[in-house]
Design a protein around this motif. Structure first.
Motif, mmCIF file in Angstrom:
data_model
loop_
_atom_site.group_PDB
_atom_site.id
_atom_site.type_symbol
_atom_site.label_atom_id
_atom_site.label_comp_id
_atom_site.label_asym_id
_atom_site.label_seq_id
_atom_site.Cartn_x
_atom_site.Cartn_y
_atom_site.Cartn_z
ATOM 1 N N VAL A 114 4.605 1.300 3.070
ATOM 2 C CA VAL A 114 5.340 0.841 3.123
ATOM 3 C C VAL A 114 5.940 0.637 1.511
ATOM 4 O O VAL A 114 7.380 0.562 1.430
ATOM 5 C CB VAL A 114 6.179 -0.407 4.434
ATOM 6 N N ASP A 115 5.161 -0.211 1.520
ATOM 7 C CA ASP A 115 5.816 -0.343 -0.200
ATOM 8 C C ASP A 115 6.026 0.516 -1.130
ATOM 9 O O ASP A 115 7.361 0.317 -1.741
ATOM 10 C CB ASP A 115 4.656 -1.247 -1.099
ATOM 11 N N VAL A 116 5.639 1.231 -1.014
ATOM 12 C CA VAL A 116 5.866 2.647 -2.302
ATOM 13 C C VAL A 116 6.935 3.352 -1.069
ATOM 14 O O VAL A 116 8.037 3.489 -1.886
ATOM 15 C CB VAL A 116 4.759 4.292 -1.991
ATOM 16 N N TYR A 117 6.785 3.377 0.064
ATOM 17 C CA TYR A 117 8.512 3.970 0.915
ATOM 18 C C TYR A 117 9.635 3.566 0.183
ATOM 19 O O TYR A 117 10.195 4.225 0.156
ATOM 20 C CB TYR A 117 8.400 4.654 1.930
ATOM 21 N N ARG A 127 -6.415 3.052 -2.849
ATOM 22 C CA ARG A 127 -5.643 4.157 -2.615
ATOM 23 C C ARG A 127 -6.904 4.601 -1.871
ATOM 24 O O ARG A 127 -7.886 4.674 -2.082
ATOM 25 C CB ARG A 127 -5.351 4.913 -4.093
ATOM 26 N N TYR A 128 -6.496 5.112 -1.059
ATOM 27 C CA TYR A 128 -7.386 6.078 0.051
ATOM 28 C C TYR A 128 -7.930 6.609 -0.506
ATOM 29 O O TYR A 128 -9.853 6.735 -0.320
ATOM 30 C CB TYR A 128 -7.000 6.691 1.389
ATOM 31 N N ASP A 129 -7.866 7.331 -1.986
ATOM 32 C CA ASP A 129 -9.014 8.595 -2.673
ATOM 33 C C ASP A 129 -9.825 7.276 -2.936
ATOM 34 O O ASP A 129 -10.787 7.547 -4.634
ATOM 35 C CB ASP A 129 -8.330 9.516 -3.353
ATOM 36 N N GLY A 130 -9.618 6.163 -3.484
ATOM 37 C CA GLY A 130 -10.733 5.354 -4.799
ATOM 38 C C GLY A 130 -10.017 5.322 -6.015
ATOM 39 O O GLY A 130 -10.381 4.228 -6.327
ATOM 40 N N THR A 131 -8.499 5.427 -5.901
ATOM 41 C CA THR A 131 -7.837 5.641 -7.720
ATOM 42 C C THR A 131 -7.146 3.762 -7.761
ATOM 43 O O THR A 131 -6.373 4.151 -8.629
ATOM 44 C CB THR A 131 -7.351 6.478 -7.749
ATOM 45 N N GLY A 132 -6.929 3.325 -6.396
ATOM 46 C CA GLY A 132 -6.602 2.274 -6.315
ATOM 47 C C GLY A 132 -7.023 0.979 -7.348
ATOM 48 O O GLY A 132 -7.910 1.412 -8.014
ATOM 49 N N TYR A 133 -6.431 -0.010 -7.138
ATOM 50 C CA TYR A 133 -7.242 -1.420 -8.046
ATOM 51 C C TYR A 133 -6.831 -2.322 -6.969
ATOM 52 O O TYR A 133 -5.677 -2.399 -6.156
ATOM 53 C CB TYR A 133 -6.580 -1.312 -9.079
ATOM 54 N N PRO A 134 -6.807 -3.358 -7.321
ATOM 55 C CA PRO A 134 -7.917 -4.222 -8.636
ATOM 56 C C PRO A 134 -9.347 -3.475 -7.880
ATOM 57 O O PRO A 134 -10.470 -3.787 -8.730
ATOM 58 C CB PRO A 134 -7.822 -5.678 -8.278
ATOM 59 N N GLN A 135 -10.095 -3.248 -6.511
ATOM 60 C CA GLN A 135 -11.274 -3.119 -6.304
ATOM 61 C C GLN A 135 -11.966 -1.682 -6.757
ATOM 62 O O GLN A 135 -13.256 -1.590 -6.294
ATOM 63 C CB GLN A 135 -11.943 -3.558 -5.336
ATOM 64 N N ASP A 170 -12.458 1.693 4.077
ATOM 65 C CA ASP A 170 -13.517 0.317 3.178
ATOM 66 C C ASP A 170 -12.082 -0.687 2.384
ATOM 67 O O ASP A 170 -11.842 -1.882 2.873
ATOM 68 C CB ASP A 170 -14.219 0.435 1.928
ATOM 69 N N ILE A 171 -11.004 0.386 2.936
ATOM 70 C CA ILE A 171 -9.473 -0.835 2.742
ATOM 71 C C ILE A 171 -9.012 -1.704 3.980
ATOM 72 O O ILE A 171 -8.815 -0.393 4.870
ATOM 73 C CB ILE A 171 -8.108 -0.083 2.246
ATOM 74 N N PRO A 172 -8.773 -2.827 4.284
ATOM 75 C CA PRO A 172 -8.794 -3.458 5.507
ATOM 76 C C PRO A 172 -7.030 -2.866 5.745
ATOM 77 O O PRO A 172 -6.681 -2.064 5.036
ATOM 78 C CB PRO A 172 -8.331 -4.702 4.875
ATOM 79 N N LEU A 173 -6.605 -2.495 7.229
ATOM 80 C CA LEU A 173 -5.665 -1.501 7.935
ATOM 81 C C LEU A 173 -4.523 -2.166 7.167
ATOM 82 O O LEU A 173 -3.649 -1.125 7.138
ATOM 83 C CB LEU A 173 -6.234 -2.188 9.307
ATOM 84 N N ALA A 174 -4.239 -3.144 7.153
ATOM 85 C CA ALA A 174 -3.423 -3.895 6.406
ATOM 86 C C ALA A 174 -2.322 -3.728 5.406
ATOM 87 O O ALA A 174 -1.503 -3.769 5.188
ATOM 88 C CB ALA A 174 -3.440 -5.297 7.190
ATOM 89 N N GLY A 175 -3.998 -3.529 4.262
ATOM 90 C CA GLY A 175 -3.565 -3.347 2.812
ATOM 91 C C GLY A 175 -3.221 -1.764 3.674
ATOM 92 O O GLY A 175 -2.301 -1.563 2.095
ATOM 93 N N ARG A 176 -3.553 -1.337 4.160
ATOM 94 C CA ARG A 176 -3.219 0.556 3.715
ATOM 95 C C ARG A 176 -1.692 0.491 4.728
ATOM 96 O O ARG A 176 -0.922 1.458 3.991
ATOM 97 C CB ARG A 176 -4.167 1.080 4.618
#
Length: 192
Positions: free
Chosen positions: A188-191, A163-171, A177-183
């Motif tokens: 789209v996954d949440v949507y 998550r953009y705010d750093g609350t996601g996982y696994p890292q 710092d999150i690769p663009l493809a992952g963002r």
């Protein structure tokens, strides 16, 4: 003539006299196209395998591939992303997006298929699908040299729950710092 041959089903046509250089260049192109088609078939088969474990997902893979393409096309209009999201990179992200949940094949059925909310320990196990998928891909790619394709797939698999705010996982990655493809995949996954 060339038009008749191609309309009849030919993949390629070389007029006589044949230039050795042109023949060689066209053979390289055909080889690359066939390799990409083989990759795509393998990717879709693996993604379908992961999706088959969870009947709730329905047409999820088909939809996210469409959504991620639409998102990429919009992002390309922004100067910050225009140079990154060239046509081949967009295609790469679209093709590999279907692998985002491949690691779910390693999640026990009693957790993956549980109706309702997961408890805290079950959720921690479910979170492992990102690293399970990335590790499986890494072990396969150690034997094959298709760097860009599998790097993009690994980025998507590993970071689509960051998550953009750093609350996601696994890292617990944050922001850029999150690769663009992952963002993009996370959105789209949440949507969906």
């Amino acid at each position: 003539n060339a038009t008749e041959a191609l309309n009849a089903g030919a993949d390629e046509f070389l007029p006589k006299p044949v230039s050795y250089g042109e023949l060689k260049a066209r053979m390289r192109t055909i080889t690359r196209m066939k390799a990409f088609e083989s990759q795509e078939v393998a990717i879709v088969a693996l993604a379908n395998l992961a999706e088959s474990r969870d009947p709730e997902t329905g047409g999820h893979l088909h939809r996210i591939k469409k959504y991620i393409r639409l998102l990429a096309e919009q992002l390309k209009k922004n100067n910050n992303f225009a140079s990154i999201l060239n046509p081949s990179q967009v295609e790469l992200i679209c093709q590999t997006s279907v692998l985002h949940d491949i690691g779910k094949v390693g999640i026990p059925d009693h957790i993956l298929l549980k109706p309702g909310l997961l408890n805290e320990s079950e959720f921690r196990i479910m979170q492992q699908h990102t690293t399970i998928g990335a590790d499986a891909l890494k072990s396969a790619t150690d034997k094959v040299n298709v760097v860009d394709y599998f790097k993009t797939a690994k980025d998507i698999i590993l970071t689509h729950h960051e998550r953009y705010d750093g609350t996601g996982y696994p890292q617990g990655l944050k922001g850029e710092d999150i690769p663009l493809a992952g963002r993009m995949m996370a959105l789209v996954d949440v949507y969906d």
